[in-house]
Enzyme design. Sequence first.
Site, short mmCIF file in Angstrom:
data_model
loop_
_atom_site.label_atom_id
_atom_site.label_comp_id
_atom_site.label_asym_id
_atom_site.label_seq_id
_atom_site.Cartn_x
_atom_site.Cartn_y
_atom_site.Cartn_z
N LYS A 13 10.48 -24.30 4.46
CA LYS A 13 9.01 -24.45 4.45
C LYS A 13 8.60 -25.65 3.60
CE LYS A 13 7.94 -20.30 2.86
NZ LYS A 13 9.22 -19.60 2.71
N ARG A 119 20.52 -25.03 -2.88
CA ARG A 119 19.30 -25.85 -3.00
C ARG A 119 19.23 -26.51 -4.37
NH1 ARG A 119 13.82 -23.29 -1.11
NH2 ARG A 119 14.33 -21.58 -2.52
N ARG A 168 16.62 -24.02 -8.90
CA ARG A 168 15.54 -23.10 -9.24
C ARG A 168 16.12 -21.85 -9.87
NH1 ARG A 168 11.44 -22.28 -4.22
NH2 ARG A 168 11.57 -20.16 -4.99
N ARG A 179 14.44 -11.28 -2.63
CA ARG A 179 13.36 -12.03 -1.98
C ARG A 179 13.41 -11.87 -0.45
NH1 ARG A 179 15.02 -17.29 -4.64
NH2 ARG A 179 13.62 -18.38 -3.24
P1 AMP Z 1 8.31 -19.83 -3.17
O1 AMP Z 1 8.42 -21.14 -3.87
O2 AMP Z 1 7.29 -19.84 -2.07
O3 AMP Z 1 9.66 -19.29 -2.73
O4 AMP Z 1 7.75 -18.78 -4.26
C1 AMP Z 1 8.45 -18.49 -5.44
C2 AMP Z 1 7.96 -17.21 -6.08
O5 AMP Z 1 6.56 -17.34 -6.40
C3 AMP Z 1 8.04 -15.97 -5.20
O6 AMP Z 1 9.33 -15.39 -5.23
C4 AMP Z 1 6.97 -15.09 -5.86
O7 AMP Z 1 7.45 -14.56 -7.09
C5 AMP Z 1 5.89 -16.10 -6.20
N1 AMP Z 1 4.94 -16.29 -5.08
C6 AMP Z 1 4.69 -17.44 -4.40
N2 AMP Z 1 3.74 -17.26 -3.46
C7 AMP Z 1 3.38 -15.95 -3.55
C8 AMP Z 1 2.46 -15.13 -2.82
N3 AMP Z 1 1.73 -15.63 -1.80
N4 AMP Z 1 2.36 -13.83 -3.19
C9 AMP Z 1 3.07 -13.31 -4.22
N5 AMP Z 1 3.97 -14.02 -4.92
C10 AMP Z 1 4.13 -15.33 -4.60
#
Ligand code: AMP
Length: 228
Positions: A13, A119, A168, A179
């Site tokens: 994404k 990653r 990360r 996740r």
């Molecule tokens: P990402 O970078 O999109 O993988 O997001 C990393 C982390 O941020 C996720 O594992 C959640 O802990 C938090 N997070 C990001 N976006 C959301 C969302 N829309 N709702 C809840 N938690 C979020």
Amino acid sequence: MKLLIFGAPGVGKGIFGSKLKARFGLEKIATGDIFREEIKAGTELGKKVQDYLAKGLLVPDEIVIDVVKKRVQNKDNFLLDGFPRTVAQAKALDKLTKIDAIIKINSFDEILIEKISARRICSNPKCDGNYNIADIHKVINGIRFDLPPLLPKKDMICDKCGSKLIQRPDDNPETIKERLQIYKEQSEPVLEYYKKKKVPFIEIWSNKEPELVFEELVQKMKEAGVVK
Ligand code: AMP
């Protein structure tokens, strides 16, 4: 144009979002990036969300919705990445704005686990440099995956800004499984929600080099009348 990019963690994404941003001049609103920046800056919001991110758990809806609200209000040219992740978030978004199309990126867990573990991201929170050291070539359920590594020119240094690359903290095997599970339980129902609302869907497999997948994606967006 208001777009939403959707898919499991690690599906790309971030990379496709950056490419869409560059090609169509969209503002990218990525909730995960926003949270990581806030944590790094040690803000109140950062302190509130850091444990959720470290464990791979979803940040409570009301916190995320509040963050997104401030950024989408009165805007009509953006791409949401990583939001909505629950039906409650999708319903809250409906009250704020109307999404024109959803881009859904597909993969398999086996590939995602391998890719997320490999990653590497840029340590500069203002930069969206994103790399991968995995070299994946296999067929799953009849779909061929050829995902060569995305390496920086200099070892562990970002091509875009020269900062160090890091992993990360939530890209570790335990958190990745958590996740992916949360994605299946809480985020996949968001797709059904939008399908019922007849929001246009553009679906694509992330099974080859991002440049090739991206050109296919743009072609599909043209065919669907989302872009010219
Ligand atoms: P990402 O970078 O999109 O993988 O997001 C990393 C982390 O941020 C996720 O594992 C959640 O802990 C938090 N997070 C990001 N976006 C959301 C969302 N829309 N709702 C809840 N938690 C979020």
